[in-house]
Enzyme design. Structure first.
Site, PDB file in Angstrom:
ATOM      1  CD1 TRP A  37       5.500 115.212  98.733  1.00  0.00           C
ATOM      2  CD2 TRP A  37       6.262 116.846  97.608  1.00  0.00           C
ATOM      3  NE1 TRP A  37       6.518 114.024  98.492  1.00  0.00           N
ATOM      4  CE2 TRP A  37       6.576 115.753  97.005  1.00  0.00           C
ATOM      5  CE3 TRP A  37       6.404 117.996  96.105  1.00  0.00           C
ATOM      6  CZ2 TRP A  37       7.718 114.985  96.393  1.00  0.00           C
ATOM      7  CZ3 TRP A  37       6.937 117.437  95.242  1.00  0.00           C
ATOM      8  CH2 TRP A  37       7.855 116.179  95.976  1.00  0.00           C
ATOM      9  CG  ASP A  38       2.683 111.756  97.690  1.00  0.00           C
ATOM     10  OD1 ASP A  38       3.186 112.362  98.301  1.00  0.00           O
ATOM     11  OD2 ASP A  38       2.739 110.759  97.414  1.00  0.00           O
ATOM     12  CD  GLU A  71      10.933 111.685 102.085  1.00  0.00           C
ATOM     13  OE1 GLU A  71      11.165 110.326 101.928  1.00  0.00           O
ATOM     14  OE2 GLU A  71      10.216 112.080 102.190  1.00  0.00           O
TER      15      GLU A  71
HETATM   16  C1  BGC Z   1       8.342 109.601  99.265  1.00  0.00           C
HETATM   17  C2  BGC Z   1       7.462 111.234  99.469  1.00  0.00           C
HETATM   18  C3  BGC Z   1       6.292 111.097  99.175  1.00  0.00           C
HETATM   19  C4  BGC Z   1       5.759 110.162  99.934  1.00  0.00           C
HETATM   20  C5  BGC Z   1       4.328 109.342  99.537  1.00  0.00           C
HETATM   21  C6  BGC Z   1       7.882 109.353 100.358  1.00  0.00           C
HETATM   22  O1  BGC Z   1       8.800 107.250  99.918  1.00  0.00           O
HETATM   23  O2  BGC Z   1       9.701 109.944  99.338  1.00  0.00           O
HETATM   24  O3  BGC Z   1       8.368 112.009  98.144  1.00  0.00           O
HETATM   25  O4  BGC Z   1       5.254 111.880  99.519  1.00  0.00           O
HETATM   26  O5  BGC Z   1       6.437 108.393  99.766  1.00  0.00           O
HETATM   27  O6  BGC Z   1       3.930 108.922  98.285  1.00  0.00           O
END
Ligand code: BGC
Length: 721
Positions: free
Chosen positions: A319-320, A461
């Site tokens: 989603w970044d 998360e």
């Molecule tokens: C983050 C996610 C992100 C991913 C890739 C993870 O550590 O919690 O939100 O999409 O890294 O950057």
């Protein structure tokens, strides 16, 4: 300020410098390692979006052969920064022209060797690496310059290229095929001049194929060559030989000129100048440099979370891209912005397949998206550092906000460009299928008369399988509303496309439900304290101080989420409610934003590099640019300083952080300069104390504007495109 420079050599910084000095484009990522480096130093020539899986290992992008390998051998032993006494060492990135160079003076015994090289990846849409290398010694002595194609590749999960063949055909050639899909990967390399008065031997072994050029070196004489390498994947191989002879003919400087022209054009529309604060100015330019490297090069490309810096995070798109990077391209490069959207349209079959595999209707997008929307995410993403057992994580199956993030991006694209044609190119179908998924995933509670979404994971998360995550629920409501907005749009255009899609997708029942639920989606209350609860029951979790919690850690890389230390506390990994408040800012007052900021910031680990910019942006919204400033700098400098997590629960997660780069850009433009487009293009500056002025160019609805924001006065002027 266009140069990033580091002086001195430290083995501890090898991995970080590889990220910091990266060059390339979306077809070829070249880590900023040195000429003499090899697998152990994490050299990688990455082929983004060419994926491969070996056995049960993670599916990751393929690293190609390394044609940049060159070293100097004296007295039968290589002499380099790893084994010699380094007198001086300087590594430079010229951001304006995307060229990396190094200069090292190394001593052994009674002589000093000076090695210099420069390299660039041609910015024309091709996989072409051009470099020059030179050496001089302060003594008459016999030397060997070894230069060639290194095939001993750094791979994180398995050996991806098999059946490797080496040959010499007036140039060096290596070819091999990828394990899973049998892609043919070829690399050709030639150097000029092939030294006169020297003996050239061809060396072939398990490390690769090399020229060994023996020279009776004269004191302080400079021995130099240019090197040209082309890499092909599948059908591109047909033309490789011609490409090589074309560039050999042109030479380093001519090719550099063409390459620089393209880079200069990119900078013309994307550079941002900050006056009064040089550190911020250069850090922001460095962030933009990364975003320019990462512009998708075809409709089936988007931007991986670790860019082109290697195989970490499986080279996958998260989603970044939609939430943190798309705004940059919407301001500067609409072709790339559209490609980001088209990539997700192409991923629809994969998203439908994923939803189906969990027993749901509609489209559930990949958390870690590879080609055709394939989800590379596994159920076990981290390792317990104590037991070495895999830990069940829920990123893939519960982070359902990903589908809504994609719809949010589509809406953002349409709002900014008024390019409604994208709806017919497939965006409408995506929106309808995402809404269908949410209808199926969530449920209507008769008792509470509201539509709830249970068993999810929000952007934070650390808290798994929660109910009614404020961020997710807002997105679901937005998706339902978008369906109805676009229905209205097609109606107003007297265009039957929407109704045709309803027929085609048998969507009548869904449309009825969307009409019924759109105002019933449960939006978390604003409590008396004005704070919004992140999910049902969050406030009942232990309210422990962040530092106290970290003190309880028994291992620096132990995983804090789920059953880990943070799971039953209010400590969160990254901006969650705060991200929701930024994305849906029009729905909340400044007071609400302020109270939530003050509540959640002390409870946020900022354990993801996505976090700081959301706090920085919201901080500007409540007129605290000086609180935003350190968070902005944190985002903008993460790949300059290397200060980010390199391990999560034992798994290497290093690489570049384009979402942080995008977040830094957003903070500068939308936060500090306060740019908005809702009622025409406007600024509402919130400059931090150190800034005197910020100026940049931005596109909106087919026009190009020059924006100049000063402490006392701001100007927005239309420019000729
Ligand atoms: C983050 C996610 C992100 C991913 C890739 C993870 O550590 O919690 O939100 O999409 O890294 O950057």
């Amino acid at each position: 300020m266009w140069l990033i420079k580091e002086n001195g050599f430290d083995k501890e910084h090898i991995i970080h410098r590889g990220n910091q000095f990266i060059i390339g484009h979306m077809k070829l990522g070249v880590r900023g390692t040195l000429d003499e480096f090899r697998r152990a130093e994490k050299v990688a020539i990455t082929l983004p979006f060419v994926y491969d899986q070996v056995g049960d290992g993670w599916r990751e992008p393929v690293n190609a052969f390394n044609p940049l390998f060159s070293e100097v051998i004296i007295d039968g032993k290589p002499l380099n920064v790893l084994n010699g006494h380094v007198i001086s060492h300087e590594q430079t990135l010229d951001m304006k022209n995307a060229v990396m160079s190094r200069r090292s003076v190394i001593q052994r015994g009674d002589y000093q060797v000076t090695i210099e090289s420069s390299r660039f990846v041609s910015s024309v849409d091709e996989r072409l690496i051009i470099s020059k290398f030179q050496v001089s010694i302060d003594k008459d002595i016999k030397i060997v310059i070894k230069t060639g194609i290194d095939i001993d590749i750094w791979d994180i999960n398995g050996k991806h290229i098999e059946d490797v063949k080496l040959s010499e055909k007036g140039y060096l050639k290596v070819e091999g095929v990828t394990h899973e899909k049998g892609h043919l990967i070829t690399c050709l390399k030639e150097i000029t001049p092939l030294f006169e008065n020297s003996k050239v031997k061809i060396e072939k072994n398990n490390d690769g194929i090399f020229y060994g050029i023996e020279i009776d070196a004269k004191k302080n004489h400079v021995y130099k060559f240019e090197s040209f390498a082309v890499i092909g994947v599948d059908q591109e191989n047909d033309d490789l030989e011609n490409k090589l002879s074309e560039v050999l003919h042109e030479g380093y400087h001519k090719r550099l000129e063409k390459h620089s022209q393209i880079w200069n054009q990119k900078w013309d529309v994307s550079n941002v100048i900050i006056k009064g604060d040089d550190a911020a100015d250069v850090a922001l330019r460095y962030s933009i440099y990364h975003l320019l490297l990462l512009a998708p090069q075809s409709n089936s490309q988007s931007i991986p979370a670790r860019g082109i810096s290697g195989q970490t995070y499986k080279g996958a798109v998260f989603w970044d891209t939609e939430i943190f990077m798309l705004p940059f391209y919407l301001n500067t490069d609409l072709v790339s912005a559209k490609r980001i959207i088209l990539y997700r349209i192409q991923g629809l079959p994969g998203a439908k397949q994923k939803a189906k595999s969990y027993g749901f209707k509609g489209a559930f997008y990949a958390w870690e998206s590879q080609e055709d929307g394939f989800d590379a995410c596994t159920d076990y993403n981290v390792t317990d550092v104590f037991t070495k057992r895999l830990i069940r994580t829920y990123f893939k199956d519960k982070q359902v906000h990903i589908s809504g993030d994609i719809v949010y991006a589509m809406k953002m694209y349409i709002d900014r460009t008024k390019d409604f044609s994208i709806l017919k190119d497939g965006a409408l179908e995506v929106i309808l299928e995402v809404a269908r998924f949410y209808l199926d995933y969530g449920h209507y509670s008769i008792l509470k008369n509201r539509f709830e979404i249970w068993d999810v994971m929000g952007p934070d998360e650390y808290h798994e399988r929660v109910h009614n995550n404020a961020f997710t629920n807002q997105l679901v409501k937005m998706v339902f509303e978008s369906v109805l907005d676009y229905e209205e749009y097609f109606e107003s255009e007297n265009d039957s496309y929407f109704n045709d899609m309803v027929e085609k997708l048998s969507y009548h029942h869904e449309l009825e439900l969307i009409n019924k639920y759109k105002d019933l989606v449960y939006i978390k209350e604003i409590e008396d304290s004005l704070v919004i609860e992140q999910f049902d029951g969050y406030f009942n979790h232990k309210d422990i101080n962040k530092d106290e919690l970290f003190k309880l850690k028994l291992h620096e890389h132990e995983y804090l989420g789920g059953q880990g230390l943070a799971g039953d506390t209010q400590i969160i990994k990254q901006a969650d409610v705060i991200s929701m408040l930024y994305l849906f800012k029009e729905k909340y007052s400044k007071e609400v934003i302020k109270n939530n900021w003050e509540y959640y910031e002390p409870r946020t680990e900022h354990g993801s590099t996505l976090s700081a910019s959301m706090y920085a942006l919201t901080s500007c919204m409540i007129s605290h640019p000086d609180h935003a400033y350190p968070l902005f700098m944190k985002s903008a400098t993460v790949d300059l300083t290397g200060k980010s997590k390199h391990f999560a629960g034992g798994i290497y997660i290093g690489g570049t952080h384009p979402a942080a780069s995008g977040g830094a850009y957003m903070t500068a433009i939308f936060g500090f300069s306060g740019l908005s487009f809702n009622q025409g293009i406007k600024v509402n500056p919130k400059l931090p104390q150190s800034f005197e002025n910020i100026s940049y160019t931005v596109r909106d609805k087919g026009k190009l504007y020059k924006v100049n924001v000063d402490r006392n006065e701001s100007k927005i002027m239309e420019e000729k495109d």
